[in-house]
Design a protein around this motif. Structure first.
Motif, PDB file in Angstrom:
ATOM      1  N   GLY A 134       3.460  61.510   3.734  1.00 35.63           N
ATOM      2  CA  GLY A 134       2.609  60.677   4.557  1.00 35.63           C
ATOM      3  C   GLY A 134       1.354  61.423   4.996  1.00 35.63           C
ATOM      4  O   GLY A 134       1.268  62.645   4.878  1.00 35.63           O
ATOM      5  N   VAL A 135       0.403  60.682   5.514  1.00 35.54           N
ATOM      6  CA  VAL A 135      -0.835  61.297   5.989  1.00 35.54           C
ATOM      7  C   VAL A 135      -0.632  62.002   7.325  1.00 35.54           C
ATOM      8  O   VAL A 135      -1.441  62.827   7.722  1.00 35.54           O
ATOM      9  CB  VAL A 135      -1.971  60.260   6.103  1.00 35.54           C
ATOM     10  N   ASP A 136       0.479  61.689   7.994  1.00 31.19           N
ATOM     11  CA  ASP A 136       0.810  62.365   9.241  1.00 31.19           C
ATOM     12  C   ASP A 136       2.325  62.314   9.443  1.00 31.19           C
ATOM     13  O   ASP A 136       3.065  62.134   8.476  1.00 31.19           O
ATOM     14  CB  ASP A 136       0.034  61.760  10.424  1.00 31.19           C
ATOM     15  N   ARG A 137       2.779  62.435  10.673  1.00 35.72           N
ATOM     16  CA  ARG A 137       4.215  62.535  10.934  1.00 35.72           C
ATOM     17  C   ARG A 137       4.920  61.185  10.974  1.00 35.72           C
ATOM     18  O   ARG A 137       6.151  61.139  11.020  1.00 35.72           O
ATOM     19  CB  ARG A 137       4.434  63.248  12.269  1.00 35.72           C
ATOM     20  N   LEU A 138       4.168  60.108  10.959  1.00 32.13           N
ATOM     21  CA  LEU A 138       4.761  58.785  11.156  1.00 32.13           C
ATOM     22  C   LEU A 138       4.952  58.048   9.839  1.00 32.13           C
ATOM     23  O   LEU A 138       4.202  58.247   8.879  1.00 32.13           O
ATOM     24  CB  LEU A 138       3.874  57.961  12.092  1.00 32.13           C
ATOM     25  N   CYS A 139       5.924  57.148   9.824  1.00 24.88           N
ATOM     26  CA  CYS A 139       6.176  56.312   8.659  1.00 24.88           C
ATOM     27  C   CYS A 139       5.310  55.060   8.700  1.00 24.88           C
ATOM     28  O   CYS A 139       5.137  54.461   9.753  1.00 24.88           O
ATOM     29  CB  CYS A 139       7.653  55.907   8.598  1.00 24.88           C
ATOM     30  N   TYR A 140       4.827  54.675   7.540  1.00 24.00           N
ATOM     31  CA  TYR A 140       4.056  53.449   7.381  1.00 24.00           C
ATOM     32  C   TYR A 140       4.628  52.693   6.188  1.00 24.00           C
ATOM     33  O   TYR A 140       5.127  53.298   5.242  1.00 24.00           O
ATOM     34  CB  TYR A 140       2.581  53.758   7.123  1.00 24.00           C
ATOM     35  N   SER A 141       4.538  51.390   6.232  1.00 20.80           N
ATOM     36  CA  SER A 141       5.096  50.596   5.142  1.00 20.80           C
ATOM     37  C   SER A 141       4.194  50.602   3.918  1.00 20.80           C
ATOM     38  O   SER A 141       4.670  50.492   2.795  1.00 20.80           O
ATOM     39  CB  SER A 141       5.342  49.161   5.609  1.00 20.80           C
ATOM     40  N   SER A 142       2.900  50.748   4.123  1.00 20.39           N
ATOM     41  CA  SER A 142       1.964  50.682   3.004  1.00 20.39           C
ATOM     42  C   SER A 142       1.823  52.029   2.312  1.00 20.39           C
ATOM     43  O   SER A 142       1.705  53.061   2.958  1.00 20.39           O
ATOM     44  CB  SER A 142       0.595  50.218   3.488  1.00 20.39           C
ATOM     45  N   SER A 143       1.783  51.996   0.981  1.00 15.46           N
ATOM     46  CA  SER A 143       1.591  53.222   0.211  1.00 15.46           C
ATOM     47  C   SER A 143       0.204  53.824   0.437  1.00 15.46           C
ATOM     48  O   SER A 143      -0.039  54.975   0.070  1.00 15.46           O
ATOM     49  CB  SER A 143       1.796  52.949  -1.273  1.00 15.46           C
ATOM     50  N   TYR A 144      -0.683  53.052   1.035  1.00 18.30           N
ATOM     51  CA  TYR A 144      -2.032  53.548   1.333  1.00 18.30           C
ATOM     52  C   TYR A 144      -1.983  54.786   2.219  1.00 18.30           C
ATOM     53  O   TYR A 144      -2.872  55.649   2.162  1.00 18.30           O
ATOM     54  CB  TYR A 144      -2.837  52.437   2.017  1.00 18.30           C
ATOM     55  N   TYR A 145      -0.933  54.883   3.043  1.00 21.60           N
ATOM     56  CA  TYR A 145      -0.831  55.970   4.012  1.00 21.60           C
ATOM     57  C   TYR A 145      -0.024  57.154   3.483  1.00 21.60           C
ATOM     58  O   TYR A 145       0.479  57.966   4.266  1.00 21.60           O
ATOM     59  CB  TYR A 145      -0.210  55.439   5.297  1.00 21.60           C
ATOM     60  N   TYR A 146       0.087  57.285   2.180  1.00 26.18           N
ATOM     61  CA  TYR A 146       0.805  58.398   1.564  1.00 26.18           C
ATOM     62  C   TYR A 146      -0.136  59.074   0.567  1.00 26.18           C
ATOM     63  O   TYR A 146      -0.838  58.393  -0.189  1.00 26.18           O
ATOM     64  CB  TYR A 146       2.089  57.922   0.881  1.00 26.18           C
ATOM     65  N   LYS A 147      -0.153  60.418   0.567  1.00 24.64           N
ATOM     66  CA  LYS A 147      -1.226  61.076  -0.158  1.00 24.64           C
ATOM     67  C   LYS A 147      -0.800  61.926  -1.333  1.00 24.64           C
ATOM     68  O   LYS A 147      -1.498  61.988  -2.317  1.00 24.64           O
ATOM     69  CB  LYS A 147      -2.066  61.912   0.811  1.00 24.64           C
ATOM     70  N   ASP A 148       0.301  62.610  -1.257  1.00 24.89           N
ATOM     71  CA  ASP A 148       0.756  63.452  -2.361  1.00 24.89           C
ATOM     72  C   ASP A 148       1.991  62.813  -2.965  1.00 24.89           C
ATOM     73  O   ASP A 148       2.960  62.541  -2.245  1.00 24.89           O
ATOM     74  CB  ASP A 148       1.088  64.872  -1.883  1.00 24.89           C
ATOM     75  N   TRP A 149       1.983  62.623  -4.276  1.00 24.60           N
ATOM     76  CA  TRP A 149       3.049  61.887  -4.948  1.00 24.60           C
ATOM     77  C   TRP A 149       3.711  62.756  -6.019  1.00 24.60           C
ATOM     78  O   TRP A 149       3.039  63.556  -6.684  1.00 24.60           O
ATOM     79  CB  TRP A 149       2.492  60.626  -5.614  1.00 24.60           C
ATOM     80  N   GLY A 150       5.001  62.559  -6.188  1.00 21.73           N
ATOM     81  CA  GLY A 150       5.693  63.213  -7.284  1.00 21.73           C
ATOM     82  C   GLY A 150       5.528  62.433  -8.576  1.00 21.73           C
ATOM     83  O   GLY A 150       4.872  61.383  -8.606  1.00 21.73           O
ATOM     84  N   GLN A 151       6.132  62.931  -9.636  1.00 18.32           N
ATOM     85  CA  GLN A 151       5.976  62.323 -10.959  1.00 18.32           C
ATOM     86  C   GLN A 151       6.959  61.175 -11.192  1.00 18.32           C
ATOM     87  O   GLN A 151       6.801  60.412 -12.141  1.00 18.32           O
ATOM     88  CB  GLN A 151       6.154  63.381 -12.056  1.00 18.32           C
ATOM     89  N   GLY A 152       7.962  61.071 -10.342  1.00 15.43           N
ATOM     90  CA  GLY A 152       8.922  59.989 -10.449  1.00 15.43           C
ATOM     91  C   GLY A 152      10.179  60.377 -11.202  1.00 15.43           C
ATOM     92  O   GLY A 152      10.175  61.278 -12.045  1.00 15.43           O
ATOM     93  N   THR A 153      11.257  59.685 -10.898  1.00 14.96           N
ATOM     94  CA  THR A 153      12.523  59.859 -11.613  1.00 14.96           C
ATOM     95  C   THR A 153      13.116  58.483 -11.885  1.00 14.96           C
ATOM     96  O   THR A 153      13.115  57.610 -11.018  1.00 14.96           O
ATOM     97  CB  THR A 153      13.491  60.755 -10.815  1.00 14.96           C
TER      98      THR A 153
END
Length: 124
Positions: free
Chosen positions: A99-118
């Motif tokens: 996340g962009v900070d310590r809080l959870c958000y429902s939208s993926s807009y607020y997430y910045k670093d992503w893994g490659q997926g499994t």
């Protein structure tokens, strides 16, 4: 270099279980909310679960509530998603993200670093 690596996906029969791991390097996951998302073929990415950093509060999509559990292991810099009672509709590529900070958000807009997926496939 910031990196998130998901693991633990696979093929499982309906009703089975899997535990996904999201390991961080180049950053301390405990500083951020960590979200799990999934994307099935032909569908939009959807939020599955999130664990906050402030108090480790956990949030779940209605479709997985009561079946999935998200936890942190700060010593291992890893976040887990325990998935039980899996259904065919859980089939998707699962991603973790910071996340962009310590809080959870429902939208993926607020997430910045992503893994490659499994890949998780639930099928008999």
């Amino acid at each position: 270099q910031v990196q998130l690596v998901e693991s633990g996906g696979g093929l499982v029969q309906p009703g089975g279980s899997l535990r996904l791991s999201c390991a961080g390097s180049g950053l301390t996951l405990d500083y951020y909310a960590i979200g799990w998302f999934r994307q099935a073929p032909g569908k939009e990415r959807e939020g599955v679960s999130c664990i906050s950093s402030s108090d480790s509060s956990a949030y779940y999509a209605d479709s997985v509530k009561g079946r999935f559990t998200i936890t942190r292991d700060n010593a291992k810099n890893t976040v887990y998603l325990q998935m039980n009672s899996l259904k065919p509709e859980d089939t998707a590529v699962y991603y973790c993200a910071t996340g962009v900070d310590r809080l959870c958000y429902s939208s993926s807009y607020y997430y910045k670093d992503w893994g490659q997926g499994t890949q998780v496939t639930v099928s008999s």
